[in-house]
Enzyme design. Structure first.
Site, short mmCIF file in Angstrom:
data_model
loop_
_atom_site.label_atom_id
_atom_site.label_comp_id
_atom_site.label_asym_id
_atom_site.label_seq_id
_atom_site.Cartn_x
_atom_site.Cartn_y
_atom_site.Cartn_z
N SER A 91 0.83 -1.21 0.00
CA SER A 91 0.00 0.00 0.00
C SER A 91 0.86 1.26 0.00
O SER A 91 1.85 1.35 0.72
CB SER A 91 -0.88 0.00 1.25
OG SER A 91 -1.38 1.29 1.49
N TYR A 142 0.54 9.47 -13.87
CA TYR A 142 1.45 9.06 -12.79
C TYR A 142 2.57 10.08 -12.71
O TYR A 142 3.25 10.33 -13.71
CB TYR A 142 2.07 7.72 -13.20
CG TYR A 142 1.96 6.63 -12.20
CD1 TYR A 142 0.99 5.65 -12.33
CD2 TYR A 142 2.84 6.56 -11.12
CE1 TYR A 142 0.91 4.62 -11.41
CE2 TYR A 142 2.74 5.54 -10.20
CZ TYR A 142 1.77 4.57 -10.35
OH TYR A 142 1.68 3.56 -9.44
#
Lengths: 634, 634
Positions: free
Chosen positions: A204, A540
């Site tokens: 994560s 991104y």
């Protein structure tokens, strides 16, 4: 009437109840058999994971990926160690100069690899509870086991783990191996009022698995890695029921060995898990063919403190009120544990072909991407890298390569001299095409045609393949960067097409402004366009700076990333395309979903977990919460 | 760097903030402009609906569709009146015999067309509240206005309206024309504690808009039909922001006149609305190209009693916790009013071509559909009709047709004599292909190739087109059926591929058994496969019986449909593929979503509508509820 077998060349089977057809007989048949299909491979497939239970035996405790794999620098050259990736064991002669040019590092300075910690906060798990848990599944209170499950992979996580600086780590780790054990663990938590944080691959980047600092109750990390069997695999239905702890690389390897693929490839897929993908709303590099996680999932099974949430049928689509699968997806560990998932699989495509295209600048690459999306001609993957990333790719060139690396020799000559592209402006699109030979050829032809209209030039399959392979290698850069006092991280967003160019430009400018305002002069901000849709795309960003002169590097990084996110939102971008909210982006949750949306989240929590067993504190949830504080919000 | 305009052959525009780039300037720009795009057609398009506000002036008050359009029978022939459909005004010489054969009707018996009612329950809306509402928008307490908004189109609804037999109808109708008016109406309802039932096209077949019988508070039907403007249309982004009350045919006509299509075509799309599609989770005939409603929607705006639920950005995909759009979709009017929706549009395809294929039997047609789906080669629409529907299609043949109707002349000869297909077994697949000429030709070739392997024979474009056109005509059959004492309705489900053949067989057998157990001998049960997916398909059943000898035709029908649904669920099918739960399928809601799923529904209700203003009583909600009864469930 011909029998199904005769009429089916593929010899698919169907339940034929014939004369025994009664509701009861069918009901029994199905319920005895709820988790498998008639035509399924009824053998459960026990999967041997590439990742051991003692993760620290194989993986870095202090950073990303495998222990044996890292970048190493000297003034003459750099190397990528190990033997796991295409560039592993190779010499990278251009990389040190790139790092010097961009960040002014001293490649000869000794790298800062931390000592493994030897002391840990004492486990607060009462002995009697531990005993009870050990009756259910394997439990550990070992400090290292707990430390490496205290966090994900944000910059702050990594800084904290390297400095053994977490104010809270789990008090125990438990490894259930099936749904029923998870049910027992959750019941035990309800009885004894301890906190459960589900832990998958630990990849994560939102702080979603990080322990809330002020949680007074014992925290148990529920490691899903032993729940990694394929419960059934149905080659005819192209479905598999899989335990949610399976790691991406294991799932894909098992499927490929049987002629299938799931095709879900987030950058983290070597380590991240199916359950993590669901909880985070993951997106994969090849989503154009295989879909994002919401397109792959047919059915989920979730253990909540108020029972098992699961749709009763594995139908492809249903109109039965609100779709709770879409509340499970994105639940970020706050409602329960995803234990099993029915996912789609596809036959391995006959042909996989890489490709690349070079464009004179970012804008022309962008308009190419836009047109391809408008015509819905996206191959499995199509990504546009900006000039900074193109140049970084050049810096990764190997000593003795002729081919396989971006713009060598004649190709470079053609593009820069003959086409007149400016090496400080040009951008690269990498392509991954899958299908039959005929379809792939046709795709390539169509894409090249569109590219030509936007000034693009084909630059070969080798460059495309290198681009994809490097995705997995780039993740290792952050660790070596830290060793040389560079703090770096990526962040991403989704954005409508008409806002994209302005967003990229504005975010880069904003980051530059924020750096300069802090007297940071050695930094890099770069972006790529990684996913395209009818209505927009995913961008991104990669950002890093030299922090040798900086008092609080991580805090400074976070301030700038926060400013960048404010800019993203102001430009019409979103809080996240696929990383989720976690703790890192809580600030923007409420404004993203509106106040009624926030109330829906609190209400769902109260319905499924009123005792706040899953007190991981993501999204709109308080990190200092107790049973009381959740209830008082409603 | 070339300017965006130069580099884009399509001359797309992008915001260029240039030197004025600051967070504030961008923020202001966007917020002043939240509902439109930079590149949008900024003119709001006021749409003149084909359906007037006084629906009863154009539409039947007692049944389906246009007043001027209906089937008429005599022993010699039948006719379809009006001039709105391809068979309108035509003589249908074979239809009476088909009806005699299947149901034993007497085509010469006088049809039972009901008298328009003249007395209605008195409006319970207090005068002061009415006055207040009239300050916001147009209001009516006229009996007929209220009666036709008391119901949808279930068999029971139609029986009740024909007999003026509703125990509860709305006390008033209100027509807001914008989001802000809806907000005011909902605030007014909260203040005065009356009930709001959102009403779109009134085509619901789940009882979802039907007034709960025992609601003691005044009920106001909120008719969304005046909210039908296209707020903006962005030809570059291929997006439009549309008020949710727009009717399908209006939306499609406006889009087509500008070169675009939404492509969402549920069978009801002449009358149903965008907001209704969202609230019901609608599916369209051409979903393979345009997607189901969840694929079309980018953003919804919903007025709830606790505020406006709306995502802050119109991005294509987001990872921000649970996806509340998927709670809005399927909300069935229980949480609030959908006022605006951003939807995708597509350019009108260059070529639209129909096609049809004949298969020797249902199973071979099924395996053809399965293979096409497995290979993901579905054209815009691909539907398989069973033999009963094939024969019904034959019964609709016109007097003087040579072509355009199923299996005329030589084609029939070829298929039955030369290929040896049994007319009592053969089945038909209709195809609708869209795209470029090249793509359509390639699709056709691929589909014919797969069909050949399953024994299928091409049967021409005319048959395919007729099949699609008849979809809209078939909806009118139910009304004429009632006039001849036939009760009939359709119901649908979604089902995994491996359960499909058994489900179809078992449901047909079950319906036969249930009929025979009730001494019903004149009935028809038929099915078609209308949608295909990776993991399964949608099956539509049509069921009707002669009820002349039956004491409670509607109740009997409902009992049999209930038994059929039990059978569907026992066979692995779902509660509904696209009609929703409403009141008709409440019995199966909880078992479909599991108890935690039911709790999520109640929690969402309590979060958004704690006072139960939207007391329409669908899904898991009590129909006799008051503020208290909702709260007490939590």
């Amino acid at each position: 009437m011909s029998s199904p077998n005769e009429s089916s060349p593929e010899n698919l089977r169907n339940i034929d109840n014939g004369s025994e057809r009664t509701v009861e007989s069918v009901k029994n048949k199905i319920s005895s058999d709820k988790n498998k299909n008639e035509s399924a491979n009824t053998m459960m497939i026990k999967v041997k994971s590439a990742i051991p239970r003692r993760r620290q035996d194989l993986l870095k405790w202090y950073g990303w990926g495998y222990k044996d794999t890292m970048f190493k620098f000297s003034s003459e050259s750099a190397a990528f160690t190990g033997n796991r990736y295409s560039i592993a064991g190779k010499c990278l002669p251009h990389l040190p100069q790139w790092a010097i040019d961009n960040f002014g590092i001293d490649p000869d300075s000794p790298p800062k690899i931390p000592e493994a910690p030897s002391s840990f906060a004492e486990s607060r798990l009462p002995e009697n509870v531990k005993d009870e848990l050990e009756m259910i599944a394997a439990v550990s209170v070992d400090g290292m086991d707990r430390l490496i499950r205290a966090h994900g992979q944000t910059l702050k996580d990594i800084a904290n783990v390297r400095n053994n600086n977490f104010r809270r780590i789990p008090d125990a780790v438990i490894w259930p191996d099936c749904h029923e054990q998870v049910e027992k663990i959750v019941q035990c938590a309800s009885r004894h009022n301890f906190v459960i944080i589900p832990f998958g691959g630990g990849t994560s980047v939102s702080g979603a698995v990080t322990c809330p600092e002020n949680e007074p109750r014992p925290i148990v990390a529920l490691d899903t890695s032993e729940m990694n069997s394929i419960l059934w695999l149905d080659k005819e239905q192209l479905l598999a029921r899989v335990q949610a702890g399976i790691v991406g690389q294991d799932l894909e390897r098992e499927m490929r060995s049987r002629g299938f693929t799931v095709g879900h490839e987030p950058d983290s897929y070597e380590f991240s898990t199916l359950g993590g993908w669901v909880a985070t709303r993951a997106s994969g590099m090849k989503k154009n063919t295989y879909g994002n996680i919401e397109d792959l999932v047919v059915q989920t099974k979730v253990v909540t403190p108020k029972g098992v949430l699961e749709k009763s049928c594995r139908v492809p689509r249903v109109s039965c009120g609100p779709e709770w699968e879409h509340v499970v997806m994105g639940s970020e560990g706050c409602f329960g544990v995803v234990t099993e998932v029915v996912i789609k699989i596809r036959p391995v495509p006959a042909v996989t072909r890489y490709g690349s295209l070079v464009f004179p600048d970012w804008e022309s690459g962008f308009w190419f991407e836009r047109e391809v999306a408008r015509k819905r001609l996206q191959p499995s993957s199509i990504r546009l890298m900006d000039n900074e990333q193109f140049r970084f790719g050049q810096a990764l060139k190997l000593e003795n390569s002729w081919g396989g690396v971006l713009l060598d020799g004649l190709k470079r000559l053609y593009i820069t001299r003959i086409k007149g592209f400016d090496p400080l402006k040009l951008c690269v699109v990498t392509l991954l095409m899958e299908g039959t030979e005929e379809k792939v050829r046709e795709q390539e032809r169509a894409l090249n045609g569109i590219a030509a209209r936007h000034g693009g030039v084909p630059a070969g399959a080798g460059n495309g393949e290198t681009g994809y392979t490097l995705t997995f290698v780039i993740a290792y850069l952050r660790d070596v960067a830290i060793e040389f006092d560079i703090v770096a991280e990526s962040f991403e967003t989704s954005v409508p097409w008409d806002r994209t160019l302005a967003l990229c430009r504005n975010v880069k400018t904003r980051v530059r402004d924020e750096c300069l305002a802090r007297s940071i002069t050695r930094f890099l901000i770069s972006c790529r366009l990684t996913q395209t849709y009818d209505a927009g795309c995913c961008i991104y960003f990669y950002f890093g700076f030299y922090s040798g002169d900086c008092e609080n590097p991580v805090e400074t990084y976070e301030q700038i990333e926060e400013a960048a996110r404010d800019e993203i939102l102001a430009c019409g971008g979103s809080i996240s395309h696929h990383h989720g909210v976690g703790k890192l982006r809580k600030k923007w949750y409420a404004e993203t979903v509106s106040e009624p949306g926030r109330q829906l989240l609190l209400a769902a929590k109260n319905a499924l977990d009123p005792q706040n067993i899953f007190a991981v504190g993501n999204m709109a949830f308080d990190e200092h919460n107790t049973e009381h504080s959740v209830k008082s919000k409603l």
